[in-house]
Design an enzyme around this catalytic site. Structure first.
Site, PDB file in Angstrom:
ATOM      1  N   PHE A 223      -2.385   6.316   2.646  1.00  0.00           N
ATOM      2  CA  PHE A 223      -3.293   6.656   3.740  1.00  0.00           C
ATOM      3  C   PHE A 223      -3.869   8.046   3.460  1.00  0.00           C
ATOM      4  O   PHE A 223      -3.837   8.947   4.294  1.00  0.00           O
ATOM      5  CB  PHE A 223      -2.577   6.652   5.093  1.00  0.00           C
ATOM      6  CG  PHE A 223      -1.897   5.350   5.425  1.00  0.00           C
ATOM      7  CD1 PHE A 223      -2.607   4.278   5.956  1.00  0.00           C
ATOM      8  CD2 PHE A 223      -0.537   5.194   5.214  1.00  0.00           C
ATOM      9  CE1 PHE A 223      -1.977   3.090   6.278  1.00  0.00           C
ATOM     10  CE2 PHE A 223       0.105   4.011   5.534  1.00  0.00           C
ATOM     11  CZ  PHE A 223      -0.609   2.950   6.060  1.00  0.00           C
ATOM     12  N   ASP A 245      -6.170   4.531  -0.092  1.00  0.00           N
ATOM     13  CA  ASP A 245      -6.729   4.407   1.253  1.00  0.00           C
ATOM     14  C   ASP A 245      -7.626   3.174   1.278  1.00  0.00           C
ATOM     15  O   ASP A 245      -8.165   2.768   0.244  1.00  0.00           O
ATOM     16  CB  ASP A 245      -7.525   5.655   1.620  1.00  0.00           C
ATOM     17  CG  ASP A 245      -7.704   5.798   3.124  1.00  0.00           C
ATOM     18  OD1 ASP A 245      -6.947   6.590   3.737  1.00  0.00           O
ATOM     19  OD2 ASP A 245      -8.587   5.126   3.695  1.00  0.00           O
ATOM     20  N   ASN A 273      -5.570  -1.834   1.058  1.00  0.00           N
ATOM     21  CA  ASN A 273      -4.792  -1.876   2.289  1.00  0.00           C
ATOM     22  C   ASN A 273      -3.389  -1.376   1.942  1.00  0.00           C
ATOM     23  O   ASN A 273      -2.700  -1.968   1.108  1.00  0.00           O
ATOM     24  CB  ASN A 273      -4.743  -3.310   2.816  1.00  0.00           C
ATOM     25  CG  ASN A 273      -3.902  -3.452   4.059  1.00  0.00           C
ATOM     26  OD1 ASN A 273      -2.747  -3.070   4.095  1.00  0.00           O
ATOM     27  ND2 ASN A 273      -4.487  -4.049   5.091  1.00  0.00           N
ATOM     28  N   ASP A 294       0.765   9.241   5.693  1.00  0.00           N
ATOM     29  CA  ASP A 294       0.052   9.911   6.788  1.00  0.00           C
ATOM     30  C   ASP A 294      -0.972   8.938   7.375  1.00  0.00           C
ATOM     31  O   ASP A 294      -2.189   9.114   7.235  1.00  0.00           O
ATOM     32  CB  ASP A 294      -0.643  11.179   6.269  1.00  0.00           C
ATOM     33  CG  ASP A 294      -1.289  11.984   7.376  1.00  0.00           C
ATOM     34  OD1 ASP A 294      -0.889  11.814   8.544  1.00  0.00           O
ATOM     35  OD2 ASP A 294      -2.207  12.788   7.092  1.00  0.00           O
ATOM     36  N   CYS A 334       0.751  10.504  14.009  1.00  0.00           N
ATOM     37  CA  CYS A 334      -0.097  11.268  14.926  1.00  0.00           C
ATOM     38  C   CYS A 334      -0.266  10.534  16.247  1.00  0.00           C
ATOM     39  O   CYS A 334      -1.180  10.828  17.023  1.00  0.00           O
ATOM     40  CB  CYS A 334      -1.458  11.561  14.299  1.00  0.00           C
ATOM     41  SG  CYS A 334      -2.397  10.098  13.833  1.00  0.00           S
TER      42      CYS A 334
END
Length: 390
Positions: A223, A245, A273, A294, A334
């Site tokens: 990611f 990514d 993916n 992340d 997050c």
């Protein structure tokens, strides 16, 4: 006279612990003359004053508290609050590139101000801040003598306030692609087209923290987005960095960022993916010294937490399987609703499923220009765990 909101009996408890929101189902009565964005006083069931804030009849968050005193809420009040937030950042050494105002955590509910040297990106995510946007622009110009201001009010959360999405210049037009300096490295930011306000300042200190865990290491940066972690890893001496990514535009910017720092030969980009990539790497018997995860937020509300827990567990389990003994996992979330205790529990289950054990080396959060307001758990959204496979 300032309209008054009277709470139901017992509903002031959360407010007394410093939480700044009043929900519609906590109110006994409200003044029907109060318009969206106007200032109201909040009283408990015995009519004792508790605070003063923005009112919005269109939102489930009916009042956002600005002050626990009977301050006059005007442009001077807002200027003092913004100056206080800026002076705090300066005291910690922030200067050219940082978040100047972090909404409720800086007692300015719904206001985000990010600084890119002399240019600024802002969001007004509450009705109260939206109708005072011109005042905020004046304040930014007064304090910073800004060369340019851009609004990034294309956030979907504005709909919850009864606001439409919009973005554009709040000053004379200027080139919105800006080079950000971070930890001695340079990155492209796009105030008009990038995510959120154009750049993620919140991971800056976590990017710097990975240095001991990537030197001479084969690193998988999953990611990767535009390369915040991966480019730092290459800079800090990783022998090899694979940045993956699903977004080709993000990887294109990553390659530009790598070239900007003379690191393009050390980073391989993979458009994929990440869930599928991790499964493929496991099937192929691949291994890494350090893996960074992340991902974007997997849960944006409480209802999706269970599914998000499974998603986080899946990628972390696959990553742990791919790590060598004594390897390092740097894993982030997050999503506010993935609370720190849930995140640790998820890691524990992921490790247990692999038959490997983890040592927690560091438990980190967002950068210091994104402070957490005690009592307002929503301001603690970013978790970053660094763990070692033992």
């Amino acid at each position: 006279m300032i309209p008054e909101i009277i709470l139901l009996k017992g509903e002031e408890d959360r407010l007394l612990t410093n939480h700044p929101w009043i929900y519609n189902n906590e109110i006994y009565s409200d003044d029907v003359s109060a318009e969206a964005g106007s200032i109201v006083d909040v009283l408990n069931s015995k009519k004792k004053f508790l605070g003063r804030g923005f009112y919005n009849p269109h939102s489930k968050i009916r009042v956002r508290i600005l002050t626990r005193e009977k301050d006059e809420i005007n442009q001077d009040f807002l200027k003092k609050r913004i100056l206080s937030a800026w002076n705090y950042r300066k005291s910690l050494g922030y200067n050219d590139f940082c978040r100047v105002v972090f909404s409720e955590a800086d007692y300015l509910p719904g206001l985000i101000i990010d600084k890119f040297q002399d240019y600024f990106s802002i969001q007004t995510l509450s009705f109260g801040m939206e109708i005072r946007k011109n005042e905020i622009v004046e304040i930014i110009n007064e304090i910073f003598d800004a060369k340019g201001i851009y609004e990034r009010n294309d956030a979907t959360v504005r709909a919850l306030e009864g606001l439409t999405e919009q973005k554009g210049f709040l000053s004379s037009e200027f080139p919105t692609e800006i080079i950000v300096n971070e930890n001695g490295l340079q990155f492209y930011a796009d105030l008009a087209g990038g995510q959120k306000t154009g750049y993620y300042f919140d991971q800056r200190e976590n990017h710097a923290a990975i240095e001991p865990y990537v030197k001479n290491a084969k690193v998988l940066d999953a990611f990767s987005y535009t390369g915040g972690f991966g480019i730092h890893a290459a800079h800090y001496g990783a022998s090899e960095v694979i940045s993956a990514d699903i977004s080709k535009p993000a990887l294109d910017i990553l390659q530009k960022n790598a070239k900007l720092n003379g690191l393009e030969k050390k980073i391989e980009t993979v458009e994929a993916n990440v869930f599928e990539l991790l499964r493929t790497l496991n099937s192929n018997g691949a291994s890494f010294d350090t893996i960074i995860l992340d991902p974007p937020p997997f849960c944006k509300n409480r209802a999706s937490l269970d599914q998000a827990f499974k998603g986080y567990k899946e990628i972390n389990r696959r990553a742990i399987q791919l790590l060598k003994k004594d390897g390092f996992l740097i894993t982030c979330s997050c999503s506010f609703h993935m609370l720190p205790e849930f995140f640790i529990e998820m890691l524990k289950e992921a490790a247990m499923n692999t038959g490997k054990n983890l040592q927690i080396i560091e438990s980190r959060m967002q950068a210091k220009d994104h402070p957490v307001l005690l009592g307002f758990e929503e301001s603690h959204y970013l978790k970053c765990i660094i763990a070692r496979v033992v």
